[in-house]
Design a protein around this motif. Structure first.
Motif, mmCIF file in Angstrom:
data_model
loop_
_atom_site.group_PDB
_atom_site.id
_atom_site.type_symbol
_atom_site.label_atom_id
_atom_site.label_comp_id
_atom_site.label_asym_id
_atom_site.label_seq_id
_atom_site.Cartn_x
_atom_site.Cartn_y
_atom_site.Cartn_z
ATOM 1 N N GLY A 21 0.799 -1.216 0.000
ATOM 2 C CA GLY A 21 0.000 0.000 0.000
ATOM 3 C C GLY A 21 0.833 1.267 0.000
ATOM 4 N N GLY A 22 0.133 2.396 0.061
ATOM 5 C CA GLY A 22 0.802 3.690 0.105
ATOM 6 C C GLY A 22 1.545 3.846 1.415
ATOM 7 N N GLN A 23 2.825 4.090 1.349
ATOM 8 C CA GLN A 23 3.657 4.186 2.544
ATOM 9 C C GLN A 23 4.023 5.638 2.839
ATOM 10 O OE1 GLN A 23 4.495 1.388 4.407
ATOM 11 N NE2 GLN A 23 3.194 0.265 2.993
ATOM 12 N N THR A 24 4.178 5.912 4.121
ATOM 13 C CA THR A 24 4.656 7.207 4.591
ATOM 14 C C THR A 24 5.851 6.920 5.485
ATOM 15 O OG1 THR A 24 2.393 8.068 4.637
ATOM 16 C CG2 THR A 24 4.022 9.286 5.880
ATOM 17 N N GLU A 25 6.895 7.732 5.413
ATOM 18 C CA GLU A 25 8.078 7.499 6.238
ATOM 19 C C GLU A 25 7.681 7.373 7.710
ATOM 20 O OE1 GLU A 25 12.400 9.496 7.222
ATOM 21 O OE2 GLU A 25 11.311 10.137 5.439
ATOM 22 N N GLY A 26 8.156 6.306 8.340
ATOM 23 C CA GLY A 26 7.855 6.062 9.746
ATOM 24 C C GLY A 26 6.617 5.225 9.981
ATOM 25 N N MET A 27 5.803 5.024 8.943
ATOM 26 C CA MET A 27 4.601 4.199 9.027
ATOM 27 C C MET A 27 4.813 2.971 8.147
ATOM 28 S SD MET A 27 2.215 5.802 10.796
ATOM 29 C CE MET A 27 2.392 7.359 11.652
ATOM 30 N N ILE A 28 4.625 1.816 8.714
ATOM 31 C CA ILE A 28 4.804 0.572 7.964
ATOM 32 C C ILE A 28 3.438 -0.095 7.843
ATOM 33 C CG2 ILE A 28 5.959 -1.661 7.895
ATOM 34 C CD1 ILE A 28 8.044 -0.307 9.889
ATOM 35 N N ARG A 29 2.937 -0.225 6.628
ATOM 36 C CA ARG A 29 1.669 -0.908 6.378
ATOM 37 C C ARG A 29 1.977 -2.279 5.810
ATOM 38 N NH1 ARG A 29 0.167 4.570 4.427
ATOM 39 N NH2 ARG A 29 -1.251 5.433 5.977
ATOM 40 N N GLN A 30 1.379 -3.308 6.402
ATOM 41 C CA GLN A 30 1.665 -4.684 6.000
ATOM 42 C C GLN A 30 0.371 -5.437 5.709
ATOM 43 O OE1 GLN A 30 3.781 -5.614 9.663
ATOM 44 N NE2 GLN A 30 5.659 -5.806 8.479
ATOM 45 N N SER A 31 0.340 -6.148 4.591
ATOM 46 C CA SER A 31 -0.819 -6.967 4.234
ATOM 47 C C SER A 31 -0.889 -8.185 5.137
ATOM 48 C CB SER A 31 -0.717 -7.433 2.780
ATOM 49 O OG SER A 31 -0.800 -6.334 1.914
ATOM 50 N N ALA A 32 -2.093 -8.485 5.605
ATOM 51 C CA ALA A 32 -2.310 -9.680 6.431
ATOM 52 C C ALA A 32 -3.261 -10.630 5.722
ATOM 53 C CB ALA A 32 -2.854 -9.288 7.800
ATOM 54 N N LEU A 33 -4.459 -10.173 5.437
ATOM 55 C CA LEU A 33 -5.468 -10.970 4.722
ATOM 56 C C LEU A 33 -5.988 -10.119 3.572
ATOM 57 C CD1 LEU A 33 -7.325 -12.316 7.876
ATOM 58 C CD2 LEU A 33 -5.799 -13.632 6.375
ATOM 59 N N VAL A 34 -5.427 -10.316 2.388
ATOM 60 C CA VAL A 34 -5.811 -9.547 1.214
ATOM 61 C C VAL A 34 -6.051 -10.479 0.037
ATOM 62 C CG1 VAL A 34 -4.606 -7.447 1.950
ATOM 63 C CG2 VAL A 34 -3.433 -9.101 0.507
ATOM 64 N N LYS A 35 -6.919 -10.018 -0.862
ATOM 65 C CA LYS A 35 -7.253 -10.748 -2.091
ATOM 66 C C LYS A 35 -7.749 -12.169 -1.809
ATOM 67 C CE LYS A 35 -4.308 -7.899 -4.918
ATOM 68 N NZ LYS A 35 -3.278 -7.796 -5.923
ATOM 69 N N LEU A 36 -8.496 -12.311 -0.712
ATOM 70 C CA LEU A 36 -9.047 -13.619 -0.347
ATOM 71 C C LEU A 36 -10.560 -13.654 -0.490
ATOM 72 C CD1 LEU A 36 -6.849 -14.226 2.802
ATOM 73 C CD2 LEU A 36 -6.568 -15.258 0.536
ATOM 74 N N THR A 37 -11.201 -12.500 -0.345
ATOM 75 C CA THR A 37 -12.636 -12.345 -0.508
ATOM 76 C C THR A 37 -12.885 -10.932 -0.996
ATOM 77 O OG1 THR A 37 -14.778 -12.298 0.642
ATOM 78 C CG2 THR A 37 -12.852 -11.770 1.959
ATOM 79 N N SER A 43 -4.969 -5.682 7.528
ATOM 80 C CA SER A 43 -3.547 -5.340 7.474
ATOM 81 C C SER A 43 -3.080 -4.931 8.866
ATOM 82 C CB SER A 43 -3.299 -4.216 6.469
ATOM 83 O OG SER A 43 -4.029 -3.063 6.809
ATOM 84 N N ARG A 44 -1.781 -4.734 8.970
ATOM 85 C CA ARG A 44 -1.193 -4.240 10.218
ATOM 86 C C ARG A 44 -0.454 -2.951 9.896
ATOM 87 N NH1 ARG A 44 3.109 -7.859 13.488
ATOM 88 N NH2 ARG A 44 4.308 -7.564 11.583
ATOM 89 N N MET A 45 -0.583 -1.979 10.804
ATOM 90 C CA MET A 45 0.127 -0.712 10.660
ATOM 91 C C MET A 45 1.016 -0.549 11.880
ATOM 92 S SD MET A 45 0.476 2.756 11.548
ATOM 93 C CE MET A 45 -0.910 2.995 12.628
ATOM 94 N N ILE A 46 2.290 -0.289 11.629
ATOM 95 C CA ILE A 46 3.247 -0.015 12.694
ATOM 96 C C ILE A 46 3.708 1.429 12.518
ATOM 97 C CG2 ILE A 46 5.470 -0.620 13.735
ATOM 98 C CD1 ILE A 46 5.083 -3.439 12.438
ATOM 99 N N ALA A 47 3.482 2.236 13.553
ATOM 100 C CA ALA A 47 3.921 3.631 13.529
ATOM 101 C C ALA A 47 5.139 3.751 14.433
ATOM 102 C CB ALA A 47 2.805 4.552 14.009
ATOM 103 N N LYS A 48 6.247 4.103 13.866
ATOM 104 C CA LYS A 48 7.470 4.294 14.634
ATOM 105 C C LYS A 48 7.322 5.520 15.544
ATOM 106 C CE LYS A 48 10.122 1.062 13.394
ATOM 107 N NZ LYS A 48 10.184 -0.053 14.344
ATOM 108 N N PRO A 49 8.118 5.602 16.615
ATOM 109 C CA PRO A 49 8.004 6.729 17.543
ATOM 110 C C PRO A 49 8.156 8.089 16.843
ATOM 111 C CG PRO A 49 9.363 5.010 18.497
ATOM 112 C CD PRO A 49 9.109 4.617 17.059
ATOM 113 N N HIS A 50 7.351 9.034 17.280
ATOM 114 C CA HIS A 50 7.410 10.426 16.829
ATOM 115 C C HIS A 50 7.258 10.558 15.316
ATOM 116 C CE1 HIS A 50 8.498 11.333 20.928
ATOM 117 N NE2 HIS A 50 9.432 10.402 20.850
#
Length: 133
Positions: A21-37, A43-50
């Motif tokens: 997906g569309g990424q922004t520095e410091g934000m990590i978007r990860q596919s978990a369950l996609v294109k299945l239905t 998905s999971r989003m990890i936001a780094k500190p600050h």
């Protein structure tokens, strides 16, 4: 016997999540369950500190956020409204709602993201900022 087909349960271990997906520095978007239905994706989003995401929306997808770790903020309504999302809490971001995820803390923020309808997440980063969608 059921009158409808029985589809299998699908499991995605954390170790197999892929950046997407569309990424922004410091934000990590990860596919978990996609294109299945056609109706839902996760998905999971990890936001780094600050860090803060770009101002964006998710098109016609409604988004449910579950705060797995940490405390984050969802900024919306042209930057005027702030919703603090604490660990264990849920938030609903309606379709086309312009918003921004923010991690003001010193630890990673980890959110599980569920979107519907659609088989993969839609992320529309707004280069012009608030009100430019």
């Amino acid at each position: 016997m059921p009158s409808h087909s029985q589809n299998p349960v699908i499991y995605t271990p954390a170790s197999s999540l892929t950046t997407s997906g569309g990424q922004t520095e410091g934000m990590i978007r990860q596919s978990a369950l996609v294109k299945l239905t056609q109706n839902i994706c996760a998905s999971r989003m990890i936001a780094k500190p600050h860090t803060a995401s770009a101002v964006h929306h998710h098109g016609d997808q409604d988004t449910v956020v579950f705060a797995h770790n940490g405390r984050g903020v969802i900024v919306s309504e042209g930057g005027e409204k702030r919703v603090e999302v604490e660990e264990g809490g849920f938030a609903l971001i309606p379709a086309y709602a312009e918003h921004q995820e923010v991690n003001e803390g010193d630890e990673d923020v980890v959110w599980a993201i569920i979107r519907a309808p659609g088989d993969e997440p839609v992320v529309v980063n707004l280069e012009g900022g608030w009100g430019s969608s």
